[in-house]
Design an enzyme around this catalytic site. Sequence first.
Site, short mmCIF file in Angstrom:
data_model
loop_
_atom_site.label_atom_id
_atom_site.label_comp_id
_atom_site.label_asym_id
_atom_site.label_seq_id
_atom_site.Cartn_x
_atom_site.Cartn_y
_atom_site.Cartn_z
N HIS A 144 1.23 -0.21 3.04
CA HIS A 144 2.35 -0.52 2.16
C HIS A 144 2.08 -1.84 1.43
CE1 HIS A 144 6.99 -1.20 1.72
NE2 HIS A 144 6.41 -0.90 0.58
N GLU A 149 -0.67 -1.35 -1.14
CA GLU A 149 -0.13 -0.74 -2.37
C GLU A 149 0.41 -1.81 -3.31
OE1 GLU A 149 4.01 1.52 -3.55
OE2 GLU A 149 3.18 1.86 -1.56
N HIS A 150 1.14 -2.78 -2.75
CA HIS A 150 1.73 -3.83 -3.58
C HIS A 150 0.68 -4.83 -4.08
CE1 HIS A 150 6.19 -3.36 -3.31
NE2 HIS A 150 5.83 -2.53 -2.35
#
Length: 479
Positions: free
Chosen positions: A92, A95-96
């Site tokens: 996660h 992804e950022h």
Amino acid sequence: MLSVTSGRAAARKVLGMNIRGLASQPSLDVEFPGMPELTPASNKTKPETKVTTLPNGLRVASEETFGQVTALGMFVDAGSRYETDANNGVSHLMEHMAFKSTENRSHLRLVRDIEDIGGQMAAASAREFMIFQGECLRDYVENAVDILSDTIVRPKLAPWDIDEQRKVIGYDLENMEANAQSVLTELLHEAAYGSETPLGRSLWCPERNLSKLGEDDLRAYLQTHFTAPRMVLSAAGVEHDRLVDLASKYFEDLPTKPANGVDPITETAKYRGGERRQSADSPLTHVTLVFDAGGWKSDDLVDVCTLHMLLGGGGSFSAGGPGKGMYSRLYTNVLIKHQWVDSATAFNCMYNDGGLLGIYGTCAPQDAGRLVDVMAGELLDAASKAPTAEETERAKNQLKSSVLMKLESRQVLFEDIGRQILTYGKHESAADLCKRIDAVTPETLQKAAQKCLKSAATIASFGDVSAVPSYDAVANKFK
């Protein structure tokens, strides 16, 4: 004031000028100089998916669409199922961190380079894959591949970028409570597989790990999972040989093995069923009732997908009309007959070694018990008797049209190619898939429903859950 006579004279003058102007224009059957020769679509080569494996193991796949825009992306065999409790949330955060500072570009320059070519770039993480994707004019494909390689192969992972993205994820987690569907998705996976298992582990970065994850965790995850054999560069709307050349040029530095020499493994997903409920201040109660559906590699996959279409459903305030699934079972048997139901929709979640099929419904809190009874009744009915030939044919046609219409989008097409190769190692054409859908019968649909219902039930609820029946009360309906 203009007289009638003078007005007619003026009109004749204008008309005469227009006629003389038209007479001076070239005939429509004369070729306009400098225009490229048009080639009828029927004369072009039939589009087909081409796949090439580079020496380092990277698979390059594409399909020509003969358009002026190219959609492309890198699929990585990564995601939350490859995490542990210690680094849960690293994908996660990864992804950022996409399209931030790299070894060759500052974040500002990278954004400028994307905008200079009129491109769009984004990243997403899921339970079984990550994707770094973009869209640009065909003439700028090399620029897009260059930018993709920079953010995938050479990310800087600067401390200031990490700190900034931690804050962004923190805001997302705070807002997640208002998104009932996102909360339910996490709850039902946790209930179906267990919070300590790969598919049950949170897709979102948990609060407990948000401040702990840093550059070392991101770098270790990259070195373990971002290897050429675990990646697929997919595109729609580009010449395959050109894409292969660009992949060879920009991704030749991808490692062939993890830094520690050990290929990552994950335990096989084991469905177990169960219940999770979360109380929240919500005007509606949200409930899901799901069962084990086998997954992408199940022999029953096409039957399960057709059963999904047969159940159908939607919201009670849908505008309706042709193509809205108004003849699906959840519409005709639930939404039309039970006005107190706000929504009832069939859904599925598929993975390499597991899958879920069920119904997601919403209603006023006091009606939650009745809603669960109605949802259970529809699933039991699908397993108790085979659907009619007409109903089966309608569901098959809806599934085929859904597949074919979506594949007309280059974004869906390149994702379909990449995901299939990552999952199966090959790409099945839409024509072959439609043949498999044609083979579905009322009897195979009933058998698929019966097989699903032999597994333990999974229930997840959100909102005012006081009226949601106990797990045992619901599970007993399927014994």
